[in-house]
Design a protein around this motif. Structure first.
Motif, PDB file in Angstrom:
ATOM      1  N   ARG A  72       1.345  12.206  -4.558  1.00 25.17           N
ATOM      2  CA  ARG A  72       0.684  11.322  -5.512  1.00 25.17           C
ATOM      3  C   ARG A  72      -0.428  12.059  -6.245  1.00 25.17           C
ATOM      4  NH1 ARG A  72      -3.897   8.006  -5.390  1.00 25.17           N
ATOM      5  NH2 ARG A  72      -3.722   6.051  -6.599  1.00 25.17           N
ATOM      6  N   THR A  82       0.809  -1.222   0.000  1.00 21.64           N
ATOM      7  CA  THR A  82       0.000   0.000   0.000  1.00 21.64           C
ATOM      8  C   THR A  82       0.843   1.273   0.000  1.00 21.64           C
ATOM      9  OG1 THR A  82      -0.134  -0.003   2.434  1.00 21.64           O
ATOM     10  CG2 THR A  82      -1.857  -1.203   1.219  1.00 21.64           C
ATOM     11  N   PHE A  83       2.146   1.128  -0.175  1.00 23.07           N
ATOM     12  CA  PHE A  83       3.020   2.303  -0.082  1.00 23.07           C
ATOM     13  C   PHE A  83       2.602   3.398  -1.060  1.00 23.07           C
ATOM     14  CE2 PHE A  83       6.678   4.922  -0.987  1.00 23.07           C
ATOM     15  CZ  PHE A  83       7.275   5.082   0.249  1.00 23.07           C
ATOM     16  N   ASP A  84       2.305   3.033  -2.304  1.00 25.04           N
ATOM     17  CA  ASP A  84       2.006   4.032  -3.334  1.00 25.04           C
ATOM     18  C   ASP A  84       0.603   4.604  -3.222  1.00 25.04           C
ATOM     19  OD1 ASP A  84       4.502   3.822  -4.399  1.00 25.04           O
ATOM     20  OD2 ASP A  84       3.953   2.378  -5.941  1.00 25.04           O
ATOM     21  N   ASN A  85      -0.189   4.122  -2.274  1.00 27.63           N
ATOM     22  CA  ASN A  85      -1.531   4.683  -2.075  1.00 27.63           C
ATOM     23  C   ASN A  85      -1.509   5.944  -1.218  1.00 27.63           C
ATOM     24  OD1 ASN A  85      -2.591   2.540  -3.538  1.00 27.63           O
ATOM     25  ND2 ASN A  85      -2.991   1.295  -1.715  1.00 27.63           N
ATOM     26  N   GLN A  86      -0.391   6.225  -0.592  1.00 27.66           N
ATOM     27  CA  GLN A  86      -0.283   7.404   0.268  1.00 27.66           C
ATOM     28  C   GLN A  86      -0.236   8.681  -0.572  1.00 27.66           C
ATOM     29  OE1 GLN A  86       2.602   6.725   3.730  1.00 27.66           O
ATOM     30  NE2 GLN A  86       3.257   5.142   2.278  1.00 27.66           N
ATOM     31  N   PHE A  87      -0.908   9.704  -0.098  1.00 27.82           N
ATOM     32  CA  PHE A  87      -0.926  10.977  -0.825  1.00 27.82           C
ATOM     33  C   PHE A  87       0.421  11.679  -0.742  1.00 27.82           C
ATOM     34  CE2 PHE A  87      -1.917  15.636  -0.786  1.00 27.82           C
ATOM     35  CZ  PHE A  87      -2.216  15.735  -2.137  1.00 27.82           C
ATOM     36  N   GLN A 147      12.873   5.785   0.787  1.00 22.89           N
ATOM     37  CA  GLN A 147      11.601   6.313   1.259  1.00 22.89           C
ATOM     38  C   GLN A 147      10.904   5.280   2.153  1.00 22.89           C
ATOM     39  OE1 GLN A 147      10.405   7.565  -2.988  1.00 22.89           O
ATOM     40  NE2 GLN A 147       9.173   8.920  -1.673  1.00 22.89           N
ATOM     41  N   ASN A 190       3.398  11.373 -10.268  1.00 21.83           N
ATOM     42  CA  ASN A 190       3.721  11.949  -8.970  1.00 21.83           C
ATOM     43  C   ASN A 190       4.449  13.265  -9.165  1.00 21.83           C
ATOM     44  OD1 ASN A 190       3.578   8.917  -8.606  1.00 21.83           O
ATOM     45  ND2 ASN A 190       3.723   9.546  -6.475  1.00 21.83           N
ATOM     46  N   THR A 207       4.535  11.207   0.668  1.00 22.34           N
ATOM     47  CA  THR A 207       5.596  10.377   1.230  1.00 22.34           C
ATOM     48  C   THR A 207       6.881  11.197   1.302  1.00 22.34           C
ATOM     49  OG1 THR A 207       6.129   9.483  -0.959  1.00 22.34           O
ATOM     50  CG2 THR A 207       4.616   8.197   0.419  1.00 22.34           C
TER      51      THR A 207
END
Length: 235
Positions: A83, A32-37, A235, A89, A39
């Motif tokens: 994101r 789910t890392f790339d679901n964060q708005f 990251q 991004n 980072t």
């Protein structure tokens, strides 16, 4: 040196990607890392800067041109990533870049007159757009591009001494455009990203000598930095 850095970076990216692609391991790390708005992270890396020099004399040649000798410098900085969607991004990567270029001028006999060391310490702030592919197992290739600005803490722009006293001067602020590519690798606890970027100045950086007929600056029409960054982001 710049060509060597590029070859090493491409080989490293290719070998790591190949290992990931053909690995039997199919467990998805940090799914789910790339679901964060938003980072955050940091980067470490290397740079190789050069100068692109344009001359007023259209008939310049190897005997009259200035020789630019580059060296490998060091980068460190922070990363802020926003994101937009699954494939785009927006990134801010402020960093501190240390580098040195040596300029060797023709027409002199003494080494003290021939050589000018251009040491630079940049606060470099790029705003980049990252375009990624779909995630493949635990890796994801991308390309990146954008614009940036830098503050050169070692520019000597306001220094009253010029080349007549051994000081080669450049402007304090410079604007660039940047293009590059890299691969995101999703490890067990964090995301690791090796990348390579080309950086090209859009503004003239030369501060001319006071003497209009200076042997150092009178024949230079424009002086523009260009460089290669190899960064490793966590990251």
């Amino acid at each position: 040196m710049k060509k060597i850095l590029i070859v090493i970076a491409v080989i490293m990216l290719g070998q790591t990607a190949q290992a990931q692609l053909f690995s039997r391991e199919r467990l998805a790390n940090i799914e789910t890392f790339d679901n964060q708005f938003l980072t955050w992270g940091y980067f470490l890396g290397f740079n190789s800067y050069d100068f692109k020099i344009e001359y007023n004399n259209e008939f310049s040649n190897a005997e009259t041109d200035i020789v630019v000798e580059g060296s490998t410098g060091f980068n460190v900085g922070l990363v802020g990533d926003m994101r937009i969607n699954n494939y785009i991004n927006l990134r801010l990567e402020p960093g501190l870049y240390f580098t040195q270029r040596n300029l060797r001028f023709p027409g002199f006999t003494e080494e003290a007159d021939i050589l000018r060391e251009v040491k630079s310490t940049y606060i470099h702030v790029p705003l980049l757009v990252k375009f990624s592919t779909k995630r493949l197992n635990n890796w994801k290739p991308f390309i990146v591009g954008g614009v940036s600005t830098s503050l050169n803490l070692s520019s000597n722009e306001k220094n009253p001494e010029d080349n007549s006293q051994g000081q080669f001067r450049t402007t304090t602020y410079t604007n660039y455009y940047e293009l590059g590519f890299g691969i995101d690798f999703y490890l067990y606890f964090f995301k690791f990203t090796p990348s390579i970027r080309g950086v090209f100045a859009m503004s003239d950086e030369l501060v001319p000598d006071a003497d209009t007929f200076s042997n150092y600056t009178s024949n230079i029409s424009s002086l523009n930095s260009r460089g290669v960054f190899i960064n490793f982001t966590f990251q």
